[in-house]
Design an enzyme around this catalytic site. Structure first.
Site, PDB file in Angstrom:
ATOM      1  N   ARG A 178       0.608  -1.118   0.043  1.00  0.00           N
ATOM      2  CA  ARG A 178      -0.138  -0.012  -0.254  1.00  0.00           C
ATOM      3  C   ARG A 178       1.006   1.428   0.041  1.00  0.00           C
ATOM      4  O   ARG A 178       0.560   2.302   0.557  1.00  0.00           O
ATOM      5  CB  ARG A 178      -0.962  -0.219   1.277  1.00  0.00           C
ATOM      6  CG  ARG A 178      -1.972  -1.025   1.170  1.00  0.00           C
ATOM      7  CD  ARG A 178      -3.262  -0.958  -0.053  1.00  0.00           C
ATOM      8  NE  ARG A 178      -4.072  -1.873   0.211  1.00  0.00           N
ATOM      9  CZ  ARG A 178      -4.201  -2.950  -0.708  1.00  0.00           C
ATOM     10  NH1 ARG A 178      -3.127  -3.386  -1.521  1.00  0.00           N
ATOM     11  NH2 ARG A 178      -5.367  -3.595  -0.641  1.00  0.00           N
ATOM     12  N   SER A 227     -11.257  -0.236   0.907  1.00  0.00           N
ATOM     13  CA  SER A 227     -10.725  -0.692   2.319  1.00  0.00           C
ATOM     14  C   SER A 227     -10.243   0.477   3.133  1.00  0.00           C
ATOM     15  O   SER A 227      -9.647   1.265   2.804  1.00  0.00           O
ATOM     16  CB  SER A 227      -9.523  -1.753   2.005  1.00  0.00           C
ATOM     17  OG  SER A 227     -10.029  -2.845   1.141  1.00  0.00           O
ATOM     18  N   GLU A 297      -5.893   3.284   5.617  1.00  0.00           N
ATOM     19  CA  GLU A 297      -5.444   3.194   4.151  1.00  0.00           C
ATOM     20  C   GLU A 297      -5.981   4.512   3.536  1.00  0.00           C
ATOM     21  O   GLU A 297      -5.276   4.733   2.473  1.00  0.00           O
ATOM     22  CB  GLU A 297      -5.964   1.841   3.524  1.00  0.00           C
ATOM     23  CG  GLU A 297      -5.594   1.456   2.159  1.00  0.00           C
ATOM     24  CD  GLU A 297      -6.016   0.148   1.832  1.00  0.00           C
ATOM     25  OE1 GLU A 297      -6.411   0.247   0.540  1.00  0.00           O
ATOM     26  OE2 GLU A 297      -5.929  -0.666   2.588  1.00  0.00           O
TER      27      GLU A 297
END
Length: 308
Positions: A178, A227, A297
């Protein structure tokens, strides 16, 4: 010359919007007005806009499809640059080679990129078909799903750094879970090249349909940013949230989805403040029970999370 007048020497008037509601440009459907929102169509215009912002000390924010982003209720100062105009795709499929190549602009939707690969009989991008977002955002975040990541198929990225445009190999992009170098420096992804194996078009299509149905069955359909939390090492974020009893928890119009515990959703006209307070409560509860701090995130624009 005023800033707006200078901007109009770069872009046509219709590509410059004043006090544009950012809720119209994010998948969360949340966010106050952008002081100025621009819609450039090429790398040259983005380069000129950034130069103008730097010369006048104006903040500049990049935005693609608006997923993975939470914009403040009070809006965004300075200039927001939508990259959706960088939407060109080119395909190179030499018949005597093992791999084919696709070059895609930063503003290309991931679904469109996957469709182009499928049409060309190239496999390896099926996992991105249902991910809301653009190529630029996917490179910035090293987007992934089903244990596959954009870094696994990307071979190079064209970056605007300082006032130079350079092609950077994937080995120099700082890709990890990520993240990428773009989260640490001020480079701007303009396009990316993907190397893909040849495959069977019908099988590629079937795989995309399978993953799309799986995503639809497991993920909420209400507005979200995707997410919410990164998976901590050795843990699944959704499992920690669920076991902490936070599934379905609500703050104002924001809720932790009952369908998937790692999705904060805009259930009922949620504000950015609702989302922030919801995530703060969830993080504290998970830490209290498991000693783990969940890392968001979602990237914030116009403000910071309470814990940053």
């Amino acid at each position: 010359m005023t800033f707006i007048k200078a901007l109009r020497t770069i872009l046509p008037a219709e590509a410059i919007l004043i006090n544009e509601p950012m809720a119209k440009h994010t998948t969360f459907k949340i966010g106050g007005p952008a002081e100025i929102l621009t819609k450039p169509e090429n790398a040259r215009q983005i380069r000129q806009i950034r130069k103008l912002c730097r010369e006048n000390s104006w903040p500049m924010t990049l935005l693609g499809e608006g997923s993975n982003v939470l914009v403040a209720d009070q809006g965004v100062r300075g200039v927001v640059v939508l990259t959706t105009g960088l939407n060109k795709i080119s395909v190179d499929t030499p018949p005597d080679k093992k791999f084919g190549y696709i070059t895609a602009g930063a503003g290309v939707k991931l679904s469109k990129l996957a469709e182009a690969a499928c049409k060309a009989g190239l496999q390896g991008l099926e996992f991105i078909h249902a991910i809301p977002g653009s190529v630029g955002g996917a490179v910035y975040m090293n987007a992934g799903a089903y244990e596959q990541f954009i870094s696994g198929v990307c071979v190079s990225v064209t970056l605007l750094t300082d006032d130079h445009i350079t092609d950077v190999p994937v080995s120099e992009m700082g890709f990890d879970y990520r993240t990428s170098r773009l989260q640490k420096d001020d480079g701007i992804a303009l396009e990316a090249v993907f190397r893909l194996l040849y495959g069977n078009t019908e099988e590629i299509r079937a795989k995309m349909n399978e993953l799309n149905q799986l995503r639809k069955s497991k993920h909420p359909q209400e507005p979200s940013a995707g997410s919410t939390f990164k998976n901590p090492k050795g843990h699944a974020a959704w499992e920690l949230v669920k076991n902490a009893g936070m599934t379905g928890y609500t703050v104002g119009g924001a809720m932790i989805s009952e369908k998937h515990s790692n999705f904060a959703i805009n259930k009922n006209n949620a504000t950015a403040d609702d989302i922030c307070r919801l995530l703060d409560t969830v993080r504290n509860k998970v830490h209290e029970m498991y000693g783990v701090w969940l890392e968001p995130e979602i990237k914030t624009v116009g403000h910071s999370y309470p814990w940053v």
